[in-house]
Design an enzyme around this catalytic site. Structure first.
Site, PDB file in Angstrom:
ATOM      1  N   PHE A  42      -4.438  17.268   4.228  1.00  0.00           N
ATOM      2  CA  PHE A  42      -3.406  16.493   4.925  1.00  0.00           C
ATOM      3  C   PHE A  42      -2.465  15.882   3.886  1.00  0.00           C
ATOM      4  CE2 PHE A  42      -1.193  12.964   6.786  1.00  0.00           C
ATOM      5  CZ  PHE A  42      -0.733  13.517   7.973  1.00  0.00           C
TER       6      PHE A  42
ATOM      7  N   ASP B 284      -2.921  13.894  -4.722  1.00  0.00           N
ATOM      8  CA  ASP B 284      -2.341  13.125  -3.620  1.00  0.00           C
ATOM      9  C   ASP B 284      -3.264  11.936  -3.348  1.00  0.00           C
ATOM     10  OD1 ASP B 284      -1.346  12.012  -1.328  1.00  0.00           O
ATOM     11  OD2 ASP B 284      -1.117  13.897  -0.235  1.00  0.00           O
TER      12      ASP B 284
ATOM     13  N   LYS C 126       1.202   4.462   1.409  1.00  0.00           N
ATOM     14  CA  LYS C 126       0.347   3.596   2.215  1.00  0.00           C
ATOM     15  C   LYS C 126       0.172   2.186   1.631  1.00  0.00           C
ATOM     16  CE  LYS C 126      -1.542   7.026   5.204  1.00  0.00           C
ATOM     17  NZ  LYS C 126      -1.997   8.386   4.979  1.00  0.00           N
TER      18      LYS C 126
HETATM   19  C1  LIG Z   1      -1.018   9.518   5.160  1.00  0.00           C
HETATM   20  C2  LIG Z   1      -0.990  10.585   4.100  1.00  0.00           C
HETATM   21  C3  LIG Z   1       0.218  11.209   3.726  1.00  0.00           C
HETATM   22  C4  LIG Z   1       1.515  10.983   4.469  1.00  0.00           C
HETATM   23  O1  LIG Z   1       1.955   9.688   4.428  1.00  0.00           O
HETATM   24  P1  LIG Z   1       3.075   9.188   5.498  1.00  0.00           P
HETATM   25  O2  LIG Z   1       3.450   7.838   5.014  1.00  0.00           O
HETATM   26  O3  LIG Z   1       2.405   9.184   6.841  1.00  0.00           O
HETATM   27  O4  LIG Z   1       4.196  10.162   5.441  1.00  0.00           O
HETATM   28  C5  LIG Z   1       0.181  12.107   2.666  1.00  0.00           C
HETATM   29  N1  LIG Z   1      -0.963  12.378   2.028  1.00  0.00           N
HETATM   30  C6  LIG Z   1      -2.139  11.810   2.363  1.00  0.00           C
HETATM   31  C7  LIG Z   1      -3.368  12.135   1.592  1.00  0.00           C
HETATM   32  C8  LIG Z   1      -2.195  10.896   3.424  1.00  0.00           C
HETATM   33  O5  LIG Z   1      -3.358  10.360   3.786  1.00  0.00           O
END
Ligand SMILES: *Cc1c(COP(=O)(O)O)cnc(C)c1O
Length: 403
Positions: free
Chosen positions: A141, A226, A255
Site C-alpha cells: 500500500f 516507505d 501521516k
Molecule cells: C497511508 C499510506 C500512504 C498514503 O498516504 P496518504 O496520506 O493517504 O496519501 C502511503 N504509504 C503508506 C505505507 C501508507 O500507510
C-alpha cells in the site's frame, strides 16, 4: 447538535461512497480518547492509520498551529517563508539525511520518490529515459494516485482505472531471491514498506531489510523505504528500518509528521540523489507551507520530548503479551512491532462484526481485509488506558463463539 444517525445519513447522501466507515461519529477528541455527539467515550485504537501518534490535539502542536496561524499561513514556493528551513533542518537531523523535499500527503511523497528514482536513473546511472524500471511488492500500500494504483495488487484499489502506468514489476514481499532475480540493467529502485501496514501488519523475517540493503548497494539501485505509516516511533523505534540498523537511500514520510492536525509529508535523501531535482522539475503549492512547517516542527519535538519510541516499544510488547493470553477459538495470531499490531482470525471470520462489538464496548478499531483487526493507539497512551483497552478487547473476544 445533530445526532450520530442523522450525521451518518448526511455523509451517505452527499459524500461519494469511496469509504465504508465504522458507524460511529467523532465530535471531540483529546489524547487517546474520542467522544461521539451523544457523549459516549471511546479509546481510539486506529489513530487515523498512525497519523495521530502524538495523540489527538496535542497541546504543543495545537499551540504551534495557532501561533503560526496568527503570523503567516501560505506563501507558495514562489517566495521563501521563515519556517520551512527550520522544519527541514530538524527533519534532516531527525532522519539522518542531508536534504528533504516537503509535500502534503503520503501518496505525494511516494510520487515524489518515484520521480526522483526515475530521474536519478537517467542522470546518474545512464538508463535511457522511458526505460526506467522500479520493483515493488505484492500486497503493497503506497497510496491512491493513478500511478500508484497501477502497481497495487488489491483489486478494489485498481479495477477499471486503466490504462495503467508501465515501468513497475511486482515481486512477493519478504523474498530477497525474487528481488535479485527481478533486477535488470534498467532497474533504478526497489520501493518497499519495512512492515506492510495495510496488508495486515505483515512483519518481514529478521534480516530481510539488511539483505535488501546489500542487494540494492551491490546492484546500484535505490532502496526506497516507505515509512509513511511505520515512521515516527510507531513501531518502537524512530523508523522501522532502525530495527535492523539499515539506512535506505530514500525515505517517504507522512501521516504522523503532521502531528494529527495537518497533512505534512516529505521525501528525504542525500544530496547526490536529491540533487537531480532542479527548479521547475517538481513541486506543490502547499508543500512546505508555514503552517505545515510549524506543525511538523512541533510534531517532531513531541516525539523526542516524550520519548515516544521507547513508550511504543514497551507498551507494544505488553499489548501483544496480553492479547496472546486471550482465549478465543477463532483468533489465530497476534503480530506487530511497537504499537503497530494486528490480530489475525481464521479466513471466514467477520472482523467487521467484532469491530462493532468493540465499538459498543468503548474501543474503536478497524479491520484490514475481512479477518484482521489492527490495534494502533496513539503512542501517548498511558499504561492505565492500555489496561482498560486490554480488558475491553478480552471481554469482547472471549465472547466470540467457536465456528
Ligand atoms: C497511508 C499510506 C500512504 C498514503 O498516504 P496518504 O496520506 O493517504 O496519501 C502511503 N504509504 C503508506 C505505507 C501508507 O500507510
Amino acid at each position: 447538535m445533530s445526532d450520530s444517525k442523522s450525521i451518518i445519513l448526511k455523509d451517505e447522501t452527499y459524500g461519494a461512497h469511496n469509504y465504508h466507515p465504522l458507524p460511529v461519529v467523532i465530535a471531540e477528541a483529546e489524547g487517546v480518547l474520542v467522544k461521539d455527539p451523544e457523549g459516549r467515550e471511546y479509546l481510539d485504537f486506529l489513530s487515523a492509520y498512525s497519523a495521530v501518534n502524538q495523540g489527538h490535539r496535542h497541546p504543543k502542536i495545537i499551540q504551534a498551529l495557532k501561533d503560526q496561524a496568527d503570523r503567516v499561513t501560505l506563501t507558495s514556493r514562489a517566495f521563501h517563508n521563515d519556517v520551512m528551513g527550520d522544519f527541514l533542518q530538524e527533519l534532516c537531523a531527525y532522519t539522518g539525511f542531508e536534504m528533504a523535499l516537503p509535500m502534503n500527503t503520503g501518496a505525494e511523497a511516494v510520487e515524489t520518490a518515484i520521480k526522483l528514482a526515475r530521474r536519478w536513473g537517467v542522470e546518474k546511472r545512464g538508463v535511457e529515459n522511458g526505460k526506467q524500471h522500479i520493483i515493488v511488492c505484492g500486497e503493497n500500500f503506497h497510496g491512491r494516485t493513478s500511478t500508484i494504483v497501477s502497481f497495487s495488487t488489491d483489486p478494489d484499489a485498481r479495477v477499471n482505472y486503466g490504462p495503467y502506468m508501465p515501468g513497475f514489476s511486482i515481486i512477493p514481499y519478504n523474498d530477497t531471491a525474487a528481488l535479485e532475480a527481478e533486477i535488470t540493467a534498467d532497474t533504478v529502485a526497489f520501493l518497499v514498506e519495512p512492515i506492510q501496514g495495510e496488508a495486515g501488519v505483515f512483519v518481514p523475517d529478521e534480516g530481510y531489510l539488511s539483505e535488501v540493503r546489500r542487494i540494492c548497494t551491490e546492484r546500484n539501485i535505490l532502496f526506497i523505504a516507505d515509512e509513511v505509516q511505520t515512521g515516527f516511533c510507531r513501531t518502537g523505534m524512530k523508523f522501522a528500518v532502525d530495527h535492523e540498523n539499515v539506512r535506505p537511500d530514500v525515505m517517504t514520510l507522512g501521516k504522523a509528521l503532521g502531528g494529527g492536525v495537518f497533512p505534512v509529508s516529505a521525501v528525504v535523501a542525500d544530496k547526490d540523489i536529491m540533487g537531480v531535482f532542479t527548479p521547475g522539475s517538481h513541486g506543490s503549492t502547499f508543500g512546505g507551507n508555514p503552517l505545515a512547517a510549524a506543525v511538523g516542527r512541533a510534531a517532531l519535538a513531541v516525539l523526542d520530548d516524550e520519548e515516544l519510541a521507547e513508550r511504543s516499544s514497551v507498551l507494544g510488547g505488553k499489548l501483544r503479551d496480553e492479547l496472546r493470553k486471550i482465549e478465543c477459538p477463532r483468533l489465530e495470531l497476534v503480530r506487530g512491532k511497537g504499537l503497530l499490531n494486528a490480530v489475525v482470525f481464521d479466513e471466514e471470520f467477520e472482523a467487521w462484526t467484532a469491530c462493532l462489538a468493540l465499538r459498543d464496548a468503548g474501543l474503536l478499531a478497524k479491520q484490514t481485509h475481512g479477518n484482521i483487526i489492527r490495534f494502533a493507539p496513539p503512542l501517548v497512551i498511558t499504561e492505565d488506558e492500555l489496561d482498560k483497552a486490554i480488558a475491553i478487547i478480552k471481554e469482547v473476544f472471549e465472547k466470540i463463539p467457536a465456528k
